[in-house]
Every structure is written in C-alpha cells, then in structure tokens.
Design an enzyme around this catalytic site. Structure first.
Site, PDB file in Angstrom:
ATOM      1  N   ASP A 101      -2.692   4.811  -2.301  1.00 23.12           N
ATOM      2  CA  ASP A 101      -3.985   5.767  -1.294  1.00 23.12           C
ATOM      3  C   ASP A 101      -4.261   7.262  -2.438  1.00 23.12           C
ATOM      4  O   ASP A 101      -3.247   7.748  -2.161  1.00 23.12           O
ATOM      5  CB  ASP A 101      -3.244   5.349  -0.242  1.00 23.12           C
ATOM      6  N   GLU A 129      -6.612   4.092  -6.193  1.00 24.60           N
ATOM      7  CA  GLU A 129      -7.691   4.544  -5.511  1.00 24.60           C
ATOM      8  C   GLU A 129      -8.062   6.013  -6.159  1.00 24.60           C
ATOM      9  O   GLU A 129      -7.382   6.593  -5.460  1.00 24.60           O
ATOM     10  CB  GLU A 129      -7.316   4.692  -3.915  1.00 24.60           C
ATOM     11  N   HIS A 132     -11.094  -1.588   2.864  1.00 23.85           N
ATOM     12  CA  HIS A 132     -11.259  -2.211   4.465  1.00 23.85           C
ATOM     13  C   HIS A 132     -11.966  -0.253   4.506  1.00 23.85           C
ATOM     14  O   HIS A 132     -11.987   0.448   5.770  1.00 23.85           O
ATOM     15  CB  HIS A 132      -9.455  -1.763   5.332  1.00 23.85           C
ATOM     16  N   ASP A 133     -12.783   0.629   3.914  1.00 30.30           N
ATOM     17  CA  ASP A 133     -13.391   1.725   4.385  1.00 30.30           C
ATOM     18  C   ASP A 133     -14.592   2.039   4.474  1.00 30.30           C
ATOM     19  O   ASP A 133     -15.112   3.040   3.948  1.00 30.30           O
ATOM     20  CB  ASP A 133     -12.960   2.693   3.204  1.00 30.30           C
ATOM     21  N   ASP A 193       0.814  -1.371  -0.121  1.00 33.51           N
ATOM     22  CA  ASP A 193      -0.394   0.010   0.034  1.00 33.51           C
ATOM     23  C   ASP A 193       0.990   1.152   0.099  1.00 33.51           C
ATOM     24  O   ASP A 193       1.599   1.081   1.075  1.00 33.51           O
ATOM     25  CB  ASP A 193      -0.804  -0.110   0.842  1.00 33.51           C
TER      26      ASP A 193
HETATM   27  O1  TEU Z   1      -8.993   6.608   1.733  1.00 36.89           O
HETATM   28  C1  TEU Z   1      -9.157   6.865   0.846  1.00 36.89           C
HETATM   29  C2  TEU Z   1     -10.806   8.006   1.587  1.00 36.89           C
HETATM   30  O2  TEU Z   1     -10.426   9.274   0.341  1.00 36.89           O
HETATM   31  C3  TEU Z   1     -11.573   7.849   2.286  1.00 36.89           C
HETATM   32  O3  TEU Z   1     -10.919   7.327   3.182  1.00 36.89           O
HETATM   33  C4  TEU Z   1     -12.780   8.431   2.853  1.00 36.89           C
HETATM   34  O4  TEU Z   1     -12.583   9.531   2.448  1.00 36.89           O
HETATM   35  C5  TEU Z   1     -12.807   7.796   4.412  1.00 36.89           C
HETATM   36  O5  TEU Z   1     -12.495   6.199   4.482  1.00 36.89           O
HETATM   37  C6  TEU Z   1     -14.080   8.348   4.117  1.00 36.89           C
HETATM   38  O6  TEU Z   1     -14.580   7.727   5.386  1.00 36.89           O
HETATM   39  C7  TEU Z   1      -8.108   6.472   1.843  1.00 36.89           C
HETATM   40  C8  TEU Z   1      -7.218   4.847   2.951  1.00 36.89           C
HETATM   41  O7  TEU Z   1      -8.076   3.807   2.201  1.00 36.89           O
HETATM   42  C9  TEU Z   1      -7.946   5.094   4.037  1.00 36.89           C
HETATM   43  O8  TEU Z   1      -8.255   4.064   4.906  1.00 36.89           O
HETATM   44  C10 TEU Z   1      -7.460   5.978   4.706  1.00 36.89           C
HETATM   45  O9  TEU Z   1      -7.897   5.897   5.642  1.00 36.89           O
HETATM   46  C11 TEU Z   1      -7.285   7.062   3.794  1.00 36.89           C
HETATM   47  O10 TEU Z   1      -7.331   6.994   2.445  1.00 36.89           O
HETATM   48  C12 TEU Z   1      -5.747   8.447   4.260  1.00 36.89           C
HETATM   49  O11 TEU Z   1      -4.851   7.434   4.071  1.00 36.89           O
END
Ligand code: TEU
Ligand code: CA
Length: 559
Positions: free
Chosen positions: A200, A257, A330-331, A98
């Site tokens: 990311d 992403e 995971h988000d 990542d």
């Molecule tokens: O996610 C980017 C992102 O835009 C999401 O975080 C979204 O805004 C968020 O999940 C809403 O709750 C990436 C990663 O996947 C995430 O886990 C990280 O927190 C984020 O970047 C920061 O690195």
C-alpha cells in the site's frame, strides 16, 4: 526473462468488508470468503488479494492497522484465516495480504507508547516534531485534506506527521529499528504460507527531509504531497532491503501500489531483480485528473484516452517486467462507469472493456463484482457518503463555490464508495450480502444485476470473464498470453483499440470497437475466431466488421 510461478496467474481483489457477511452483523467476513472459494475457483482465479483484515479501528476501512499480527474480530479469527489459507491452497489459490506500512493506526501500541514517551524508542518510530503553537514544520496537505501535522495527544508542544488521515500516523522508515519490526512481521505472514503482498501507498515511505514548504496549490496554503515526493530520493534503498529480507527468500509475489512511476525507474521496481514482482498500472485512472480536486476532474475517460494510456504503459514495461492491469479497485469508481459513456452500460460494452484490459501483457487483477459488470452507485444526499476521502472532496467542492447539489454530483463519479457497495450475489434482500443491516447500502440495481442471475446465463458478463480466464490458462495460449509481446495494431484508428499478443509461436489479435457505431478494421493475416463478446463476428476480405462495442480475440496466421 526468468520464469516465475506468478507470471501466468489471474488475480482477484476482495474487499472483505463488502464481500459476504455470514453472521448478520452487516460486515463481510473471512467465513464469507471461505464460502465463495468455489465460486472463485470456477472463475479461474489463482491469486486472491485481501484488502486489510488486521485489527483496526476502521477509520480508513482497515488501512489503519492497530495490530499487524491479529485478525480484526469483525472479520473473524486467526483460525478462520488459517482455514481460508488451507482451503484456498487446495483449490490452487494463493492468498495475497495487504501490506500497509507507510503508516499504522493511532491506536497501535507503538503510537500509544510514542505518546507516553515521545523521545523514547517508539517516538522514533514516527515523525514527531516540536511545535510552538504557530509554525508547523511544513505546509504539506494530507491526501484526505488538511495539514499533515496534528498535535501529539498529551503533548501540546509536539506534532506528528500523517500523510493520510490523522488516525494514520506515518512510520519513520529512516529508523532501522522500525524497518526490522516491519520485516519481522512480513516474514511471520510469509512463513505462515501467504503467497505475497500488495504493498500500500509505498511511494510515500520516503520523505524529502528536512521538512520544508513547497509552493501552495490551493487557497488553503498547502502543497500537494506530489511536490514533496518528487524531491524525495533514495526510496530504492528501503525497497531493495525489503525485497532481500522478505520477498526473495520466500519467492513471494509482490505488487506495489506505485503512483508517480517513471520509465527510468521501472527496471529497478519490476525488472528481473526488481523490488517487486509487479506494480499496478494506474495510468488510465489518472487521465483527466486535476489538482484542484475531484470536482474539477473529467467524470469519464474516453476510449481514445484509455487506449493511449494503456499502450504507453505497455511500451514502458515491454521487456522490463510485469505490470498488473486493472479497470478498478477499492479506491474509485467502477471501471464500466468510468471508461464507458453513461448510455453504454450494456453487457457487450462491459465485456469489451474487461477483455481489452485482461489480455494486455502483465497480470490481470479483477476487483470483486467486476466480473458481473457492477456499476457506480447512486448518492441522493451527502449523508449517503461513507468514505473519508469523498467527504473531504465534497467539502473541497463546496469551498470552491459549488452548490451542495452540484458538489455531490461532481464528486459522486469518483467516490471510493462506488467500489465498496456490497457484492451483488442474488436478487434477494440486500443483494444476498447480509441478513442484517449492511454497513453500506447496496447499489439499487442489484435485483437485475447479480451473480445468481449471471451464473444461470451463458451470455452473461460473468460467463465472459470465465472464458477469458480459461483462455489465459489454456494449453494453446497460456504461454503467448504470459510471455508474448504486446504490439498495438492500428493505434491511429479512432475508437478502435486493438493489439497483438505475439510469442511462443502464436499470434493473437485482441480487438474492441470503443463506440456505438460499427466500424471495420484491417487484419494482419488470415484469422480465426477464438473468443468474442457474444455478438456475431464477420470476417471477410482481410477485414473484421465490428458492431458497436464488439470485442473479439482472433488467432492470426502471419505469413
Ligand atoms: O491508497 C493510496 C492512495 O494514494 C489513494 O488513497 C488515493 O490518494 C485515494 O484513494 C484518493 O481518494 C492506499 C489505499 O489503497 C487506500 O484505500 C488507503 O486509503 C490509502 O492507501 C491509505 O492507506
Ligand atoms: Ca460479518
């Protein structure tokens, strides 16, 4: 289009903290991943994306990196990592790291040195601005709530920018020195033998400069980052440079992403000579979103919406490049909880959803536990929330006037914790995830929903996913699935999601009945069943009769 080694891959995302704990500290670790390589191989996986395992204070679960060259001791050692790389390779599995380079941790040496000398070399690695105590440089709202500006430690007359948490200061990509440091680090990992990177929050690396306000979207007077990003032009220069300096010379796999994707950008991002091999299709997860906050969003997405967004993305990417298809990561919520009605978490429906997503054109990414049909967890009170994003959204819901109970109920379906509960290996203590105290409570449904139970059962969700991956690499259909077109079939028939995969001399029809009631669908030609979701398939009179939530893959002889 040129053939690439990753086009036939099946990928699997591991969230290491929640996968398997081998030393009883309640936190999953690399030795846990090592223990499960055979499981992954039997599942038919060739690429494993590891969510961050670098040194980190874990303010955002590793997406806040304090040392890009070291493994966090909670996850293991570099020896563990090297062993994992070698053992994975023996099983035909590549490791995808990542890459979190929009920001680092405020505990990274770069940021510490920036605080010591804001005008020095490392100060220029970040966005540091003067502050008169009253006027911030702009009114952008961080993704995790509040202003993106935070006082620079030790310098009350300065502020630094953080698009995410205040412990995640943004890196200044306009600075060529910073970019060199990032490429050096990426090449170091690629030289070690990793297969590539998931990149990311990449869209955030380009800011619309100079800083200025945009129209406020909420009572806090702040604007969505999206407002600013729409005005940020020129990210392609950074991404093309990254591609040329890192991925290209290593023939690496890269998956971005990328939110806010537009059809006209797609060739530049994932075309033949695109910045990335692939990018995630987030269109379905964005259905029902509302700028006021999670509390105002639709808690589930209908089958019709799911179908329409998948088909729109497929059309956009057709003959351009490879999307990466997911139902969860995971988000957010678990796919089965988000795309299926609450009453329909039966295995047939879970398999149908998984099959429909998996066989679309592109690279299928499974998320740990998806292969078991893991579901959203239960939040009984606000203290059950671990995730920083959910905590912020809970506050947003309270501020909008919801009662504490209603606020919790409203944000729960979107919580990132839903996907982060421990992997459910067994019916034993803590779902077999740890002997100690798990960092996040397991979903209480683990006694009935776990890998051990499913491994022993031929009609389990896990067994179904194994059949899907086998189909994808089968001699008969691998080329059709990797290179064939994806053509919607009967797209107007309500609650039917069906498409053809056509290419390399074969045609498959993938069909799912996205409702509890039966329905029939016309077939495009003579059909033979290749795979089903363990419900009896009826073919007759040029039609397939589908029971509720039935799924089937048919080979079609077109005349
Ligand atoms: O996610 C980017 C992102 O835009 C999401 O975080 C979204 O805004 C968020 O999940 C809403 O709750 C990436 C990663 O996947 C995430 O886990 C990280 O927190 C984020 O970047 C920061 O690195
Ligand atoms: Ca551990």
């Amino acid at each position: 289009m040129q053939k690439k080694w990753w086009q036939k891959a099946t990928a699997y995302q591991i969230y290491p903290k929640s996968f398997l704990d081998t030393n009883g500290d309640g936190i999953g670790d690399l030795r846990g991943v090592l223990c499960k390589l055979d499981y992954l191989q039997q599942l038919g996986i060739n690429l494993v994306w590891l969510s961050p395992i670098y040194c980190s204070p874990l303010a955002d679960q590793g997406y806040d990196i304090s040392d890009y060259y070291r493994i966090d001791p909670r996850f293991g050692t570099m020896d563990d990592f090297d062993e994992l790389l070698a053992e994975a390779k023996k099983r035909g599995i590549g490791i995808v790291m990542d890459l979190v380079v929009n920001h680092c941790s405020d505990e990274h040496e770069w940021f510490r040195r920036a605080c010591e000398a804001p005008d020095g070399r490392y100060g220029k690695f970040f966005y540091i601005e003067d502050y008169d105590g009253q006027h911030l440089p702009c009114n952008w709202r961080s993704y995790f709530g509040g202003s993106v500006w935070e006082p620079l430690p030790g310098h009350p007359d300065k502020v630094y920018l953080h698009s995410f948490h205040k412990k995640q200061p943004d890196l200044n990509w306009e600075n060529p020195d910073l970019r060199e440091e990032i490429y050096r680090m990426m090449n170091w990992w690629l030289d070690k033998g990793v297969a590539g990177f998931r990149i990311d929050a990449i869209i955030n690396i380009k800011k619309a400069l100079p800083f200025r306000d945009y129209p406020a979207s909420r009572a806090d007077g702040l604007c969505d980052m999206g407002e600013m990003l729409a005005q940020a032009h020129g990210i392609g220069d950074f991404l093309a440079e990254m591609q040329r300096r890192t991925f290209a010379p290593h023939d690496a796999f890269s998956v971005g992403e990328v939110f806010n994707s537009h059809a006209e950008d797609l060739p530049a991002f994932i075309g033949e000579h695109g910045y990335f091999s692939s990018m995630f299709d987030f269109s379905a997860i964005l259905c029902g979103k509302n700028r006021d906050g999670w509390y105002a969003c639709a808690p589930t997405v209908s089958g019709e919406e799911y179908k329409r967004s998948c088909f729109a993305s497929q059309k956009m990417a057709a003959h351009v490049g490879y999307l990466s298809n997911i139902i969860e990561n995971h988000d957010g919520p678990r796919g089965v909880s988000h795309y299926l009605p609450a009453s329909e978490h039966a295995e047939a429906a879970k398999k149908m959803l998984g099959g429909l997503s998996f066989l679309l054109a592109g690279i299928p990414f499974l998320y740990e536990g998806q292969e078991l049909g893991m579901e959203n967890t239960v939040f009984e009170n606000p203290e059950d929330i671990d995730d920083i994003s959910t905590r912020d959204e809970y506050k947003v819901a309270l501020a909008a006037g919801l009662s504490p109970e209603a606020a919790l109920r409203a944000v729960a379906p979107f919580s990132r914790d839903n996907a982060r509960t421990p992997m459910q290996w067994t019916a034993g203590k803590n779902a077999g995830f740890t002997d100690g105290t798990p960092w996040l409570a397991p979903n209480p449904n683990y006694p009935r929903l776990n890998a051990a139970e499913q491994l022993a059962r031929a009609d389990s969700v896990l067994a179904f996913y194994r059949r899907l991956t086998a189909l994808r690499r089968s001699e008969a259909y691998a080329d059709t699935l990797a290179y064939g077109d994806c053509i919607p079939w009967l797209p107007e028939q309500k609650n039917l999601m069906a498409y053809l995969r056509r290419g390399s001399g074969k045609t498959l029809l993938i069909v799912g009945n996205f409702q509890p009631a039966p329905q029939a669908a016309a077939l495009p030609g003579a059909a033979r069943i290749v795979l089903d979701n363990d419900l009896p398939v009826t073919l007759s009179g040029g039609k397939i009769s589908l029971l509720g939530w039935q799924f089937a893959v048919l080979e079609i002889s077109e005349s």
